[in-house]
Design an enzyme around this catalytic site. Structure first.
Site, PDB file in Angstrom:
ATOM      1  N   HIS A 153     -49.716 -30.772  11.543  1.00  0.00           N
ATOM      2  CA  HIS A 153     -48.475 -31.432  11.959  1.00  0.00           C
ATOM      3  C   HIS A 153     -47.799 -30.721  13.124  1.00  0.00           C
ATOM      4  CE1 HIS A 153     -44.685 -33.585  11.683  1.00  0.00           C
ATOM      5  NE2 HIS A 153     -45.195 -34.349  10.721  1.00  0.00           N
ATOM      6  N   CYS A 163     -43.243 -39.858   8.130  1.00  0.00           N
ATOM      7  CA  CYS A 163     -44.243 -40.196   9.151  1.00  0.00           C
ATOM      8  C   CYS A 163     -45.649 -39.984   8.612  1.00  0.00           C
ATOM      9  CB  CYS A 163     -44.009 -39.356  10.406  1.00  0.00           C
ATOM     10  SG  CYS A 163     -43.999 -37.563  10.129  1.00  0.00           S
TER      11      CYS A 163
END
Length: 359
Positions: free
Chosen positions: A197, A170
């Site tokens: 994150h 991602c």
């Protein structure tokens, strides 16, 4: 009887030769969202089978319907024997095989398999799906040896020859479109990336032994800590943009939020430019329908925060107001991404692109 189980019969929808027919191995966080992305897609794509040996079909239906981040699935989710029935029309066969080579993908009609267990991430392991009749396998994670493709960056390099590919990570999907635009316009000499994150399923709610026992910090509570961590996402950009190989590296800081992450990219450019020129180039790439990254890269100058990007299907959204610039060759660019939904949509897009190339 639970509302998601109504035993309503439905035949599998008719598909054309151009329909991208997916199977999903591993109905965890990404597997479920890939299925949801495929069903919500306006493209010619469908899901015909799911394999997960650790779920009953009733529990799979419940988990698909209920999502703490993305909300309730807007349609109906029913169970009919050994199949999930979505919106009364899409019938998805549910299988519970532990060994990939025992999953009868061919008999189930699945041509493209999303390998989202996190276990079968090499060509050798992922190729086991081919024995069951799958045509191609897309790994929903970085791979040590499978070719990586990032939509908007190097997807046009796919020529139909590899049977197993990786959709990268991602974070790579967020960083690579950003780096592509910046390098083409201003030449990236070198750069450091930090991804702030969101927590993921590999982390622990309370302190305990980390998975594998090597990352001691990774075993600390995801609820109570900001946790520095390694990531190969920046280096992986060099695999999809070879001209940047060796020029980028980075790290991650895991934070106690359930979804949406942010890339902080600091670069030294070979071409002198102002901050306004950098932002103008990124905005042009994000808003020009002729751009390779149109619909993948986004741009905003609003005072946004992470929650504003939940369920945003774009891979990377530049936060213009958060970018800073020290001088004409030293710049920091900030970009947001829904690390679950954006990534899942790109995997579906990659599968459809592969189908188009092969057809």
């Amino acid at each position: 009887m639970p509302f998601w189980k109504k035993n309503k019969s439905s035949d599998k929808p008719t598909t054309s030769k151009m329909t991208t027919v997916l199977g999903i191995n591993g109905f965890g966080r990404i597997g479920r969202l890939v299925m949801r992305a495929a069903l919500e897609s306006t493209g010619d794509v469908t899901v015909v089978a799911v394999n997960d040996p650790f779920l009953t079909i009733d529990y799979a239906a419940y988990q698909f319907k209920h999502d703490s981040v993305h909300g309730l699935f807007p349609g109906t989710v029913e169970v009919d024997g050994d199949s999930l029935v979505i919106d009364g029309t899409t019938k998805v066969k549910f299988v519970a095989e532990r060994n990939p080579d025992n999953i009868p993908w061919g008999d189930l009609g699945a041509e493209y398999v999303c390998e989202s267990t996190g276990i079968f991430t090499t060509i050798e392991k992922a190729s086991l799906h081919l024995k069951g009749g799958a045509k191609k396998v897309i790994i929903s994670a970085p791979s040590a040896d499978a070719p990586m493709f990032v939509m908007g960056v190097n997807h046009k390099d796919y020529d139909g020859s590899p049977d197993v590919v990786s959709n990268a990570s991602c974070t790579t999907n967020c960083l690579a479109p950003l780096a592509k635009v910046l390098h083409e316009k201003f030449i990236i000499e070198e750069g450091l990336m930090t991804t702030i994150h969101a927590s993921t399923a590999t982390q622990l709610v309370v302190d305990g032994p980390s998975r594998g026992g090597k990352d001691w910090r990774g075993g600390r509570s995801a609820l109570a800590n900001m946790i520095p961590s390694s990531t190969g996402a920046a280096k992986a950009v060099g695999k999809v943009l070879p001209e940047l190989n060796g020029k980028l590296t980075g790290m991650a800081v895991r934070v106690p939020t359930p979804d949406v992450s942010m890339v902080d990219l600091t670069i030294r450019t070979g071409k002198a430019c102002t901050g306004e020129e950098i932002k103008a180039a990124l905005k042009e790439a994000a808003t020009n329908p002729e751009s390779d990254v149109y619909g993948i890269l986004g741009y905003t100058d609003l005072p946004v925060v992470s929650q504003d990007f939940v369920h945003d299907k774009r891979s990377s959204i530049v936060d213009a107001d958060a970018c800073i610039h020290l001088n004409d060759t030293f710049h920091k660019v900030i970009s947001w991404y829904d690390n679950e939904w954006g990534y899942s949509n790109r995997l579906v897009d990659l599968a459809m692109h592969m189908k188009k190339v092969e057809s």
